[in-house]
Design a protein around this motif. Structure first.
Motif, PDB file in Angstrom:
ATOM      1  N   GLU A 100       9.535  -7.441   6.564  1.00  0.00           N
ATOM      2  CA  GLU A 100      10.653  -6.552   6.220  1.00  0.00           C
ATOM      3  C   GLU A 100      10.518  -5.201   6.917  1.00  0.00           C
ATOM      4  O   GLU A 100      11.523  -4.584   7.274  1.00  0.00           O
ATOM      5  N   LEU A 101       9.271  -4.742   7.087  1.00  0.00           N
ATOM      6  CA  LEU A 101       9.028  -3.470   7.762  1.00  0.00           C
ATOM      7  C   LEU A 101       9.173  -3.580   9.280  1.00  0.00           C
ATOM      8  O   LEU A 101       9.185  -2.573   9.974  1.00  0.00           O
ATOM      9  N   GLY A 102       9.258  -4.815   9.777  1.00  0.00           N
ATOM     10  CA  GLY A 102       9.348  -5.026  11.221  1.00  0.00           C
ATOM     11  C   GLY A 102       8.000  -5.035  11.913  1.00  0.00           C
ATOM     12  O   GLY A 102       7.923  -4.841  13.127  1.00  0.00           O
ATOM     13  N   VAL A 103       6.925  -5.262  11.148  1.00  0.00           N
ATOM     14  CA  VAL A 103       5.580  -5.312  11.714  1.00  0.00           C
ATOM     15  C   VAL A 103       5.380  -6.677  12.379  1.00  0.00           C
ATOM     16  O   VAL A 103       5.556  -7.714  11.736  1.00  0.00           O
ATOM     17  N   HIS A 104       5.028  -6.674  13.659  1.00  0.00           N
ATOM     18  CA  HIS A 104       4.823  -7.916  14.402  1.00  0.00           C
ATOM     19  C   HIS A 104       3.564  -8.620  13.921  1.00  0.00           C
ATOM     20  O   HIS A 104       2.571  -7.976  13.571  1.00  0.00           O
ATOM     21  N   LYS A 105       3.600  -9.951  13.907  1.00  0.00           N
ATOM     22  CA  LYS A 105       2.459 -10.744  13.427  1.00  0.00           C
ATOM     23  C   LYS A 105       1.181 -10.492  14.219  1.00  0.00           C
ATOM     24  O   LYS A 105       0.091 -10.694  13.707  1.00  0.00           O
ATOM     25  N   ASN A 106       1.300 -10.046  15.456  1.00  0.00           N
ATOM     26  CA  ASN A 106       0.109  -9.744  16.254  1.00  0.00           C
ATOM     27  C   ASN A 106      -0.531  -8.413  15.862  1.00  0.00           C
ATOM     28  O   ASN A 106      -1.607  -8.089  16.350  1.00  0.00           O
ATOM     29  N   PHE A 111      -3.692  -2.444   0.221  1.00  0.00           N
ATOM     30  CA  PHE A 111      -4.091  -1.372   1.132  1.00  0.00           C
ATOM     31  C   PHE A 111      -3.455  -1.554   2.510  1.00  0.00           C
ATOM     32  O   PHE A 111      -2.970  -0.592   3.112  1.00  0.00           O
ATOM     33  N   VAL A 112      -3.440  -2.783   3.010  1.00  0.00           N
ATOM     34  CA  VAL A 112      -2.837  -3.061   4.323  1.00  0.00           C
ATOM     35  C   VAL A 112      -1.355  -2.685   4.287  1.00  0.00           C
ATOM     36  O   VAL A 112      -0.855  -2.005   5.196  1.00  0.00           O
ATOM     37  N   TYR A 113      -0.660  -3.099   3.239  1.00  0.00           N
ATOM     38  CA  TYR A 113       0.766  -2.772   3.124  1.00  0.00           C
ATOM     39  C   TYR A 113       0.985  -1.262   3.091  1.00  0.00           C
ATOM     40  O   TYR A 113       1.817  -0.720   3.825  1.00  0.00           O
ATOM     41  N   LEU A 114       0.237  -0.565   2.249  1.00  0.00           N
ATOM     42  CA  LEU A 114       0.394   0.886   2.125  1.00  0.00           C
ATOM     43  C   LEU A 114       0.027   1.602   3.424  1.00  0.00           C
ATOM     44  O   LEU A 114       0.652   2.600   3.788  1.00  0.00           O
ATOM     45  N   THR A 115      -0.953   1.075   4.140  1.00  0.00           N
ATOM     46  CA  THR A 115      -1.351   1.663   5.424  1.00  0.00           C
ATOM     47  C   THR A 115      -0.223   1.551   6.440  1.00  0.00           C
ATOM     48  O   THR A 115       0.110   2.532   7.117  1.00  0.00           O
ATOM     49  N   CYS A 124       2.946   1.211   5.776  1.00  0.00           N
ATOM     50  CA  CYS A 124       4.027   2.100   5.317  1.00  0.00           C
ATOM     51  C   CYS A 124       3.754   3.533   5.752  1.00  0.00           C
ATOM     52  O   CYS A 124       4.646   4.217   6.264  1.00  0.00           O
ATOM     53  N   ARG A 125       2.517   3.982   5.575  1.00  0.00           N
ATOM     54  CA  ARG A 125       2.154   5.350   5.936  1.00  0.00           C
ATOM     55  C   ARG A 125       2.305   5.541   7.451  1.00  0.00           C
ATOM     56  O   ARG A 125       2.869   6.539   7.903  1.00  0.00           O
ATOM     57  N   TRP A 126       1.798   4.600   8.229  1.00  0.00           N
ATOM     58  CA  TRP A 126       1.885   4.702   9.696  1.00  0.00           C
ATOM     59  C   TRP A 126       3.336   4.723  10.178  1.00  0.00           C
ATOM     60  O   TRP A 126       3.652   5.376  11.178  1.00  0.00           O
ATOM     61  N   VAL A 186       7.374   5.123   6.048  1.00  0.00           N
ATOM     62  CA  VAL A 186       8.312   4.434   5.158  1.00  0.00           C
ATOM     63  C   VAL A 186       7.762   4.502   3.736  1.00  0.00           C
ATOM     64  O   VAL A 186       6.563   4.366   3.517  1.00  0.00           O
ATOM     65  N   GLU A 187       8.669   4.680   2.761  1.00  0.00           N
ATOM     66  CA  GLU A 187       8.258   4.649   1.364  1.00  0.00           C
ATOM     67  C   GLU A 187       7.960   3.209   0.946  1.00  0.00           C
ATOM     68  O   GLU A 187       8.772   2.309   1.203  1.00  0.00           O
ATOM     69  N   PRO A 188       6.810   2.962   0.325  1.00  0.00           N
ATOM     70  CA  PRO A 188       6.502   1.599  -0.137  1.00  0.00           C
ATOM     71  C   PRO A 188       7.448   1.162  -1.248  1.00  0.00           C
ATOM     72  O   PRO A 188       7.897   1.978  -2.042  1.00  0.00           O
ATOM     73  N   THR A 189       7.752  -0.128  -1.278  1.00  0.00           N
ATOM     74  CA  THR A 189       8.564  -0.694  -2.344  1.00  0.00           C
ATOM     75  C   THR A 189       7.671  -1.543  -3.228  1.00  0.00           C
ATOM     76  O   THR A 189       6.612  -1.986  -2.815  1.00  0.00           O
ATOM     77  N   ARG A 190       8.090  -1.783  -4.408  1.00  0.00           N
ATOM     78  CA  ARG A 190       7.311  -2.619  -5.343  1.00  0.00           C
ATOM     79  C   ARG A 190       7.989  -3.908  -5.590  1.00  0.00           C
ATOM     80  O   ARG A 190       9.021  -4.253  -5.477  1.00  0.00           O
TER      81      ARG A 190
END
Length: 80
Positions: free
Chosen positions: A12-18, A65-69, A71-73, A76-80
């Motif tokens: 959803e954040l658009g983070v590539h699998k690589n 932690f990976v998700y929040l990291t 988001c921070r980079w 973006v505000e994290p969602t729950r």
């Protein structure tokens, strides 16, 4: 969070699998989650050199932690 939840949220954040590995260290620029003894460690690997970011007692905590990291980079505000 679970592995499937993390993969979905990163997508959803658009983070590539690589850009990440949930199955151990990879020799490329990415965030890696590694099971080590009774801990779960999160590394950032850059130029094939792992740098430990944090360690946790459960893989769910490591996934959070990976998700929040990411988001921070990404600023973006994290969602729950």
């Amino acid at each position: 969070m679970t592995r499937d939840q993390l993969v979905s949220k990163l997508s959803e954040l658009g983070v590539h699998k690589n850009s990440y590995s949930l199955d151990g260290l990879r020799n490329s620029d990415c965030v890696c989650v590694v099971a080590s003894d009774s801990k779960w460690k999160v590394y950032y690997v850059e130029r094939d050199k792992p740098d430990e970011l944090a360690d946790f007692n459960t893989k769910e905590e490591a996934y959070d932690f990976v998700y929040l990291t990411f988001c921070r980079w990404l600023g973006v505000e994290p969602t729950r």
